[in-house]
Design a protein around this motif. Structure first.
Motif, PDB file in Angstrom:
ATOM      1  N   GLN A 210       0.768  -1.213   0.096  1.00  0.00           N
ATOM      2  CA  GLN A 210       0.007   0.029  -0.233  1.00  0.00           C
ATOM      3  C   GLN A 210       0.919   1.243   0.058  1.00  0.00           C
ATOM      4  O   GLN A 210       0.441   2.347  -0.249  1.00  0.00           O
ATOM      5  CB  GLN A 210      -0.859  -0.205   1.130  1.00  0.00           C
ATOM      6  N   VAL A 211       1.976   0.970   0.253  1.00  0.00           N
ATOM      7  CA  VAL A 211       3.099   2.441   0.424  1.00  0.00           C
ATOM      8  C   VAL A 211       4.092   2.165  -0.389  1.00  0.00           C
ATOM      9  O   VAL A 211       4.572   1.085  -0.646  1.00  0.00           O
ATOM     10  CB  VAL A 211       3.446   2.779   1.956  1.00  0.00           C
ATOM     11  N   SER A 212       4.952   3.242  -0.696  1.00  0.00           N
ATOM     12  CA  SER A 212       6.096   3.057  -1.449  1.00  0.00           C
ATOM     13  C   SER A 212       7.250   2.250  -0.796  1.00  0.00           C
ATOM     14  O   SER A 212       7.426   2.341   0.361  1.00  0.00           O
ATOM     15  CB  SER A 212       6.666   4.489  -1.816  1.00  0.00           C
ATOM     16  N   PRO A 213       8.257   1.647  -1.677  1.00  0.00           N
ATOM     17  CA  PRO A 213       9.295   0.835  -0.896  1.00  0.00           C
ATOM     18  C   PRO A 213      10.150   1.657  -0.146  1.00  0.00           C
ATOM     19  O   PRO A 213      10.449   1.128   0.949  1.00  0.00           O
ATOM     20  CB  PRO A 213      10.100   0.497  -2.336  1.00  0.00           C
ATOM     21  N   ILE A 214      10.361   3.097  -0.423  1.00  0.00           N
ATOM     22  CA  ILE A 214      11.021   3.774   0.538  1.00  0.00           C
ATOM     23  C   ILE A 214      10.665   4.029   1.874  1.00  0.00           C
ATOM     24  O   ILE A 214      11.119   4.079   2.878  1.00  0.00           O
ATOM     25  CB  ILE A 214      11.810   5.042  -0.041  1.00  0.00           C
ATOM     26  N   GLU A 215       9.166   4.175   1.782  1.00  0.00           N
ATOM     27  CA  GLU A 215       8.394   4.396   3.184  1.00  0.00           C
ATOM     28  C   GLU A 215       8.429   3.191   3.735  1.00  0.00           C
ATOM     29  O   GLU A 215       8.663   3.185   5.269  1.00  0.00           O
ATOM     30  CB  GLU A 215       6.871   4.617   2.774  1.00  0.00           C
ATOM     31  N   VAL A 216       8.485   1.838   3.181  1.00  0.00           N
ATOM     32  CA  VAL A 216       8.278   0.559   4.102  1.00  0.00           C
ATOM     33  C   VAL A 216       9.818   0.402   4.764  1.00  0.00           C
ATOM     34  O   VAL A 216       9.954   0.034   5.857  1.00  0.00           O
ATOM     35  CB  VAL A 216       8.187  -0.554   2.971  1.00  0.00           C
ATOM     36  N   VAL A 217      10.909   0.661   3.981  1.00  0.00           N
ATOM     37  CA  VAL A 217      12.226   0.591   4.555  1.00  0.00           C
ATOM     38  C   VAL A 217      12.581   1.615   5.852  1.00  0.00           C
ATOM     39  O   VAL A 217      12.794   1.269   6.761  1.00  0.00           O
ATOM     40  CB  VAL A 217      13.315   0.722   3.540  1.00  0.00           C
ATOM     41  N   ASN A 218      12.013   2.551   5.557  1.00  0.00           N
ATOM     42  CA  ASN A 218      12.188   3.716   6.513  1.00  0.00           C
ATOM     43  C   ASN A 218      11.199   3.349   7.722  1.00  0.00           C
ATOM     44  O   ASN A 218      12.137   3.296   9.004  1.00  0.00           O
ATOM     45  CB  ASN A 218      11.495   5.234   6.237  1.00  0.00           C
ATOM     46  N   LEU A 219      10.052   2.931   7.896  1.00  0.00           N
ATOM     47  CA  LEU A 219       9.380   2.373   8.955  1.00  0.00           C
ATOM     48  C   LEU A 219      10.131   1.256   9.396  1.00  0.00           C
ATOM     49  O   LEU A 219      10.281   1.055  10.755  1.00  0.00           O
ATOM     50  CB  LEU A 219       7.849   2.119   8.423  1.00  0.00           C
ATOM     51  N   LEU A 220      10.527   0.359   8.661  1.00  0.00           N
ATOM     52  CA  LEU A 220      11.217  -0.928   9.259  1.00  0.00           C
ATOM     53  C   LEU A 220      12.412  -0.568   9.881  1.00  0.00           C
ATOM     54  O   LEU A 220      12.680  -1.046  10.860  1.00  0.00           O
ATOM     55  CB  LEU A 220      11.595  -1.970   8.092  1.00  0.00           C
ATOM     56  N   ASN A 221      13.092   0.353   9.383  1.00  0.00           N
ATOM     57  CA  ASN A 221      14.315   0.967  10.093  1.00  0.00           C
ATOM     58  C   ASN A 221      14.010   1.544  11.394  1.00  0.00           C
ATOM     59  O   ASN A 221      14.927   1.350  12.155  1.00  0.00           O
ATOM     60  CB  ASN A 221      15.282   2.011   9.105  1.00  0.00           C
ATOM     61  N   GLN A 222      13.039   2.135  11.407  1.00  0.00           N
ATOM     62  CA  GLN A 222      12.574   2.983  12.651  1.00  0.00           C
ATOM     63  C   GLN A 222      12.279   1.579  13.589  1.00  0.00           C
ATOM     64  O   GLN A 222      12.692   1.929  14.940  1.00  0.00           O
ATOM     65  CB  GLN A 222      11.526   3.936  12.737  1.00  0.00           C
ATOM     66  N   ILE A 223      11.576   0.864  13.299  1.00  0.00           N
ATOM     67  CA  ILE A 223      11.055  -0.333  14.310  1.00  0.00           C
ATOM     68  C   ILE A 223      12.449  -0.957  14.686  1.00  0.00           C
ATOM     69  O   ILE A 223      12.436  -1.274  15.748  1.00  0.00           O
ATOM     70  CB  ILE A 223      10.240  -1.208  13.586  1.00  0.00           C
ATOM     71  N   PHE A 224      13.135  -1.534  13.904  1.00  0.00           N
ATOM     72  CA  PHE A 224      14.388  -2.482  14.170  1.00  0.00           C
ATOM     73  C   PHE A 224      15.249  -1.547  14.806  1.00  0.00           C
ATOM     74  O   PHE A 224      16.308  -2.350  15.685  1.00  0.00           O
ATOM     75  CB  PHE A 224      14.869  -3.062  13.007  1.00  0.00           C
ATOM     76  N   SER A 225      15.598  -0.350  14.521  1.00  0.00           N
ATOM     77  CA  SER A 225      16.428   0.409  15.478  1.00  0.00           C
ATOM     78  C   SER A 225      15.886   0.613  16.985  1.00  0.00           C
ATOM     79  O   SER A 225      16.825   0.411  17.837  1.00  0.00           O
ATOM     80  CB  SER A 225      16.482   1.870  14.887  1.00  0.00           C
TER      81      SER A 225
END
Length: 371
Positions: A210-225
């Protein structure tokens, strides 16, 4: 008498010629020595036992901002340095070398004066006692080498080494990095008391569409950080991420007896942290978490793209605890439950089918036991 005067005059003329020849020979030797001294790359000076400068080469004179090497003759450190404390420090060192008849070699020091461009200069300093034919100390010889380029290269190399090591420590545990430095080709160790946790973000695959790949990566990076910081807080070892799954373990590579408690505390913190992540227009993201305790083999294998990984049935069961769990809940095996039952609150889930294991009794980790 006339003959005697003529003979005496001839002798005097011969002595004068010999003296002139000797002086010319000495002058040539001095010029040759000066030529040698002025063409060596080091800075050279020498003093007598009263610590009065007797001479220097052109490089030392240039470094001391003198017009000629002759300008130093007869001067002392007090004349050469405006700072009395610095001058006395040099004189104290020179006295020690003369009195003990012992050289002091390869002392690295930063020069007091900056170079013509205002940069710091590093020197390799060597000072040696000078002896006469009878072996008596008659002065001191100083040989200085400008090692600024080497010093800067060493500092740059050290900085690059620290960067490389920091990068390596972000990939592998420090204990494993230390062993790899010893050129161990493969590392595999058994740990009998390890707690493994898997966490998976529920609905993340659907969100990704539902969202762009860059938004996916940014969100995942925030969670995993956030998860990374929690792993550090509880002294646990992050093993890897696979897509939107996160794997962590306690009790390795340094064994610890409280690995179940540490992993359980992190799991509870992870559930709480997930409440802060809510994509616009959607419900808060949730995670499934599974824990299991038991023996594993851990290590680094292969020759490229090293990763510290775990193998064994304990890992498989921990993965099944996650995959058969429910969103927002922490499912643990009976082995983990038995280790934690006196410290945490649990709800028995009962027997559930586990692929490759048949049915297993599992529990929900609810929170800390109230004292």
């Amino acid at each position: 008498m006339q003959e005697q005067l003529e003979a005496q005059n001839a002798r005097l003329q011969a002595e004068i010629r010999d003296r002139i020849q000797a002086e010319e020979s000495l002058r040539q030797k001095e010029q040759y020595l000066r030529l040698i001294l002025n063409n060596i790359p080091q800075q050279v000076f020498w003093k007598d036992t009263n610590l009065i400068f007797m001479g220097c080469n052109q490089n030392w004179a240039d470094a001391a901002h003198l017009d000629s090497p002759l300008d130093v003759v007869g001067k002392t450190d007090y004349d050469m340095f405006g700072d009395t404390e610095i001058a006395e420090r040099f004189r104290e060192q020179d006295r020690r070398i003369i009195e003990t008849n012992t050289p002091e070699l390869h002392i690295t020091a930063k020069k007091q004066k900056l170079d013509a461009e205002g940069r710091s200069v590093w020197l390799d300093i060597n000072k040696l006692p000078i002896h006469n034919d009878q072996g008596e100390v008659i002065g001191i010889l100083g040989v200085l080498e400008d090692i600024t380029k080497r010093k800067l290269a060493e500092e740059a190399l050290k900085a690059e080494k620290q960067k490389s090591e920091h990068l390596l420590l972000n990939i592998l545990p420090k204990a494993i990095v230390d062993r790899l430095k010893q050129l161990e080709s493969a590392i595999a160790d058994r740990f009998d008391d390890t707690t493994v946790m898997f966490a998976d973000i529920v609905g993340f695959t659907a969100l990704s569409s539902q969202v762009s790949p860059i938004e996916v990566v940014n969100l995942l990076n925030q969670i995993f950080s956030v998860f990374d910081r929690l792993a550090d807080k509880h002294g646990l070892e992050k093993i890897k991420t696979i897509g939107d799954a996160y794997m962590v373990a306690g009790g390795l590579p340094i064994p610890r007896g409280d690995s179940p408690e540490a992993v359980a505390n992190m799991a509870l913190d992870m559930l709480e942290a997930m409440a802060d992540f809510q994509p616009a227009g959607d419900s808060p993201l949730e995670i499934r978490i599974g824990l299991n305790t038991g023996p594993v083999v851990a290590g680094v294998i292969g020759i490229k793209k090293f990763i510290y990984d775990l193998w064994g049935d304990t890992v498989n069961v921990a993965s099944r605890m996650e995959s058969t769990g429910l969103p927002g809940r922490i499912q643990v095996s009976e082995d983990t439950y038995l280790r934690l039952q006196h410290y945490f609150e649990f709800e028995e889930r009962g027997l559930i089918p586990i692929k490759g294991k048949g049915t297993m009794k599992t529990y929900w980790l609810v929170g800390h036991r109230q004292s």
